[in-house]
Design an enzyme around this catalytic site. Structure first.
Site, PDB file in Angstrom:
ATOM      1  CG  ASN A  97      -4.835  13.838  53.907  1.00 42.01           C
ATOM      2  OD1 ASN A  97      -4.765  13.817  52.690  1.00 42.01           O
ATOM      3  ND2 ASN A  97      -4.573  12.797  54.648  1.00 42.01           N
ATOM      4  NE  ARG A  98     -12.991  17.261  52.909  1.00 38.52           N
ATOM      5  CZ  ARG A  98     -13.328  18.388  52.293  1.00 38.52           C
ATOM      6  NH1 ARG A  98     -13.314  19.549  52.917  1.00 38.52           N
ATOM      7  NH2 ARG A  98     -13.693  18.351  51.030  1.00 38.52           N
TER       8      ARG A  98
END
Ligand code: CTP
Ligand code: CA
Length: 223
Positions: free
Chosen positions: A34-35
């Protein structure tokens, strides 16, 4: 920087914070992530420790130095993050800021996947455990359980839905439709049973300090 241990308003309080992304391996050289910069979670851990709480930060892979006075537990996957969190229980307050991967590759190849000349491999995904929801219904549920909700639309409605679904006390809902990742500021709405408090755009450190103030007040009331 000096941490005045044993003197702040959260002295005697045990806190757990999750931060960063998780990495879900595909094979030894690839993963799904994920960012997340981890900045907001690290700032919250720092604010809680500064207020005197005995603070553990369970962090996915990020490029940040651990805040002074905080116990750092490094993890990679959502499964590891859940196990590391459960190992900390009981705690008085838990703040789940991590951008946990919702899915992982169903199986992890033990050797590197190679190009075969006959097209791309397909990935089958399996759903990861929800750490916040697991703590929400845990026999040793934290007294005060706080989640985040990163939304690109209907920020307050979706955040409020997550609060009930995951049995959290508060959700800090933030609008990630425009450049929050890696930024130094955040705009959040604090959703609780009492309603919604929309905070102005603040530095991530200021969001952390303000949240720590609210935590102090809530834990005082709960005594
Ligand atoms: N969270 C968690 N474990 C997961 C997924 C999310 O603990 N497997 C926590 C996050 O740390 C955050 C909150 O749940 O505090 C909300 O995360 P978010 O990704 O916004 O919610 P989801 O339920 O995964 O919903 P969505 O489909 O919007 O991603
Ligand atoms: Ca999610």
């Amino acid at each position: 920087e000096r941490i005045l241990s044993g003197t702040g308003p959260l002295t005697g309080v045990k806190a757990l914070v999750t931060a960063g992304p998780t990495h879900e391996p595909i094979d030894p050289v690839r993963f799904i992530a994920n960012r997340s910069s981890g900045k907001q979670g690290y700032a919250i851990a720092k604010a809680l420790a500064t207020a005197g709480a005995k603070t553990t930060l369970v962090s996915g892979p990020v490029d940040l130095a651990p805040p002074p006075g905080v116990k750092l537990v490094r993890v990679e996957t959502a499964a590891d993050m859940l196990a590391a969190c459960e190992a900390q229980l009981p705690v008085d307050v838990a703040v789940m800021t991590a951008a946990v991967g919702d899915w992982r590759p169903e199986s992890r190849a033990t050797s590197k996947l190679k190009k075969t000349g006959s097209g791309a491999p397909s990935l089958t995904l399996a759903e990861n455990p929800d750490i916040l929801a697991t703590l929400g219904k845990h026999a040793r549920r934290p007294r005060l359980l706080i989640g985040f909700a990163a939304e690109t639309e209907n920020v307050v409605a979706y955040g409020s839905d997550k609060r009930t679904r995951k049995a959290a006390d508060w959700i800090l809902a933030n609008d990630v439709s425009k450049g929050v990742f890696g930024a130094d500021t955040n705009r959040v709405h604090l959703i609780s049973e009492a309603g919604v408090e929309s905070w102005p755009e603040l530095s991530k450190d200021a969001v952390a300090t303000r949240l720590a103030d609210h935590i102090v007040k809530a834990l005082e009331k709960a005594v």
